[in-house]
Design an enzyme around this catalytic site. Structure first.
Site, PDB file in Angstrom:
ATOM      1  N   ASP A 152       0.793  -1.229  -0.021  1.00 32.07           N
ATOM      2  CA  ASP A 152       0.124  -0.006  -0.040  1.00 32.07           C
ATOM      3  C   ASP A 152       0.855   1.276   0.185  1.00 32.07           C
ATOM      4  OD1 ASP A 152      -2.254   1.522  -0.128  1.00 32.07           O
ATOM      5  OD2 ASP A 152      -2.247   1.814   2.121  1.00 32.07           O
ATOM      6  N   CYS A 210     -23.270  -2.021 -15.138  1.00 35.80           N
ATOM      7  CA  CYS A 210     -23.537  -1.762 -13.658  1.00 35.80           C
ATOM      8  C   CYS A 210     -22.880  -0.186 -13.389  1.00 35.80           C
ATOM      9  CB  CYS A 210     -22.936  -2.828 -12.789  1.00 35.80           C
ATOM     10  SG  CYS A 210     -23.131  -2.545 -11.112  1.00 35.80           S
TER      11      CYS A 210
HETATM   12  S1  SF4 Z   1     -19.843  -0.831 -11.423  1.00 40.86           S
HETATM   13 FE1  SF4 Z   1     -20.998  -2.436 -10.303  1.00 40.86          FE
HETATM   14  S2  SF4 Z   1     -19.802  -4.241 -10.482  1.00 40.86           S
HETATM   15 FE2  SF4 Z   1     -18.562  -2.741 -10.980  1.00 40.86          FE
HETATM   16  S3  SF4 Z   1     -17.430  -2.038  -9.048  1.00 40.86           S
HETATM   17 FE3  SF4 Z   1     -19.243  -0.754  -9.319  1.00 40.86          FE
HETATM   18  S4  SF4 Z   1     -20.917  -2.055  -8.266  1.00 40.86           S
HETATM   19 FE4  SF4 Z   1     -19.227  -3.309  -8.649  1.00 40.86          FE
END
Ligand code: SF4
Ligand code: SF4
Length: 401
Positions: A141, A198
């Site tokens: 880190d 997502c």
């Molecule tokens: S976009 Fe969706 S799958 Fe990707 S990190 Fe964010 S919450 Fe997780």
């Protein structure tokens, strides 16, 4: 034949890594892929590093971009993951526990820097026998290493839009460490990105800190604000911090890849129950000695007592729990001006909450009077300009028609 020998060597190293407490071990060349270079440059161009000025220093930027400069003759980077226990509560439960503080899950137990460094060093010693003559360095880190970029190149996991690494099947509740070695080991294939369309982490972020996929503005990120940021927390961000007193797990809690994440057995960080949603009153009452004793070996030490109490004051101000007025009262006379300022803000918020609740509860009028009396008394004693300004703003806030 050569491929078989490479695989056998990698399997031997992976077995060693598992024996030393690591859940996965993947291999890459010491090269940062152009896509991560572009992300890092965009991050710096936006000044998103906040007060972490060292991140923008030319020499450190150059080293981040070029891992080969970290060790002469480096041929391979081992990316290693150590899982930790996900929070035992949901986001909704954490938010509803308004009189309690939320500490990020990785900080419920021992400081991973210490735990992981020790294990990496032991693993590195064990590698000497397997790899023969080679030089190596271990990193956790703090060194200028783009660890998520190397983890993705090594196939360990892809960088999610919240900027952390995610592994299929395991999720993102793990910490990364690296061993750089001069030995040449066949790299693994890069991890494909499975974020798809997502945007759950971007939508849930309380402060809108994920300004674009893979780009987190540290100046707005609660993890940065509550841990790395040393001074006054910007007033407009305080209500958004809610009851998070050390770090923030929200973007991980909503990530669909964490739906089936399991607690590692054993959890090498030894999480402690007292750090799971601790009552805010207990945090507000910490003095230097009790802070040091309570957070011995814990990453929470990093904020220092004033930083943690500052965060607890913000959480108290957001709690709507008028009983916390009395826990805040002594902090208006604290030795730390930072604590006094945030305590004044919290008393102002609770005082206002009492004014707004007066129509429903007779006792809330007393709380509003008490908050005003506390602020007026400390206004007479206060010598710090910023704290004085906060007291005056808080009094106006309570009296606002
Ligand atoms: S976009 Fe969706 S799958 Fe990707 S990190 Fe964010 S919450 Fe997780
Ligand atoms: S840690 Fe919290 S504040 Fe930071 S990006 Fe994730 S959700 Fe946002």
């Amino acid at each position: 034949m050569r491929a078989d020998a490479d695989n056998q060597l990698k399997e031997r190293i992976r077995a060693l890594a598992r024996a030393h407490g690591f859940d996965s071990c993947h291999f890459s060349r010491p090269v940062v892929d152009a896509k991560f270079v572009a992300r890092f440059r965009e991050w710096l161009a936006g000044n998103y590093q906040g007060e972490m000025h060292w991140m923008a220093e030319d020499s450190r930027v150059a080293r981040r971009m070029n891992p080969a400069s970290m060790l002469e003759g480096v041929g391979t980077v081992l990316s290693l993951a150590m899982r930790y226990s996900p929070p035992a509560y949901s986001l909704a439960v954490a938010e509803a526990a308004r009189s309690r503080g939320v500490i990020a899950a990785y900080a419920h137990g021992d400081d991973y820097h210490d735990v992981m460094k020790k294990r990496l060093k032991r693993l590195a010693r064990a590698l000497d026998e397997t790899l023969g003559r080679h030089d190596q360095r271990v990193y956790v880190d703090t060194a200028p290493v783009l660890e998520h970029a190397l983890a993705e190149s090594s196939g360990l996991g892809w960088q999610g839009k919240h900027s952390l690494s995610i592994q299929r099947g395991t999720g993102s509740w793990f910490l990364l460490g690296e061993i750089f070695t001069t030995a040449g080991i066949e790299p693994d294939a890069p991890a494909p990105n499975h974020c798809g369309t997502c945007v759950a982490c971007m939508d849930i972020c309380p402060t809108r800190a994920i300004v674009a996929p893979y780009i987190v503005d540290a100046r707005r990120c609660i993890s940065y604000l509550t841990i790395e940021h040393r001074g006054v927390i910007p007033r407009e961000l305080r209500p958004l911090i809610g009851n998070r007193v050390f770090g923030c797990d929200d973007c991980q809690l909503v990530c669909p890849w964490n739906r089936h994440a399991k607690r590692p057995e054993p959890d090498l960080l030894h999480p402690r129950g007292e750090n799971v949603l601790p009552p805010l009153a207990s945090l507000l009452a910490l003095d230097e000695a009790t802070f040091r004793q309570r957070f011995r070996k814990s990453p929470v030490r990093r904020t220092g007592r004033a930083g943690l109490v500052r965060n607890a004051c913000i959480a108290a101000g957001n709690s709507g729990d008028l009983r916390l007025l009395e826990a805040l009262a002594p902090l208006l006379e604290d030795d730390s001006a930072l604590v006094r300022l945030h305590a004044a803000w919290a008393v102002g918020r609770l005082g206002r909450r009492a004014v707004e609740g007066m129509a429903e509860e007779a006792g809330e009028g007393n709380a509003a009077d008490r908050a005003l009396a506390l602020l007026e008394a400390c206004g007479k004693r206060e010598t710090d300009d910023k704290a004085l300004e906060e007291i005056s703003l808080s009094i106006d806030y309570i009296r606002r028609i």
